[in-house]
Design a protein around this motif. Structure first.
Motif, mmCIF file in Angstrom:
data_model
loop_
_atom_site.group_PDB
_atom_site.id
_atom_site.type_symbol
_atom_site.label_atom_id
_atom_site.label_comp_id
_atom_site.label_asym_id
_atom_site.label_seq_id
_atom_site.Cartn_x
_atom_site.Cartn_y
_atom_site.Cartn_z
ATOM 1 N N ALA A 1 0.832 -1.207 0.000
ATOM 2 C CA ALA A 1 0.000 0.000 0.000
ATOM 3 C C ALA A 1 0.868 1.259 0.000
ATOM 4 N N LEU A 2 1.921 1.263 0.794
ATOM 5 C CA LEU A 2 2.812 2.423 0.845
ATOM 6 C C LEU A 2 3.529 2.623 -0.488
ATOM 7 N N GLN B 1 -4.056 0.875 -5.645
ATOM 8 C CA GLN B 1 -3.794 -0.310 -4.855
ATOM 9 C C GLN B 1 -4.650 -1.461 -5.357
ATOM 10 N N CYS C 1 2.515 1.695 -3.481
ATOM 11 C CA CYS C 1 1.536 2.182 -4.461
ATOM 12 C C CYS C 1 1.270 3.668 -4.256
ATOM 13 N N GLU C 2 1.123 4.063 -3.006
ATOM 14 C CA GLU C 2 0.871 5.478 -2.702
ATOM 15 C C GLU C 2 2.030 6.351 -3.185
ATOM 16 N N ARG C 3 3.248 5.933 -2.913
ATOM 17 C CA ARG C 3 4.431 6.727 -3.294
ATOM 18 C C ARG C 3 4.565 6.867 -4.806
#
Length: 64
Positions: free
Chosen positions: A50-51, A60, A53-55
């Protein structure tokens, strides 16, 4: 047999080349140990996924 690869959220038998994710490295990759049919430390893998994908600004994947 469970597919080993996913492309845009769908299981695939093979990844087509060229594909932008492979050409440019846009993606998040997790290697997971499976013991007795269960992924070890799954919650930690999902949190890192998740992190990542966010970056990268990637959507996600859906939970399965």
């Amino acid at each position: 047999m469970t597919p080993a690869s996913w492309l845009d959220g769908a299981p695939v038998a093979a990844v087509p080349v060229p594909w932008a994710g492979l050409e440019h490295g846009d993606g998040v990759f997790e290697t997971m140990a499976v013991v007795a049919g269960r992924v070890r430390l799954l919650e930690r893998h999902l949190a890192r996924l998740a992190l990542g994908c966010e970056r990268l600004g990637l959507p996600q994947p859906d939970a399965v």
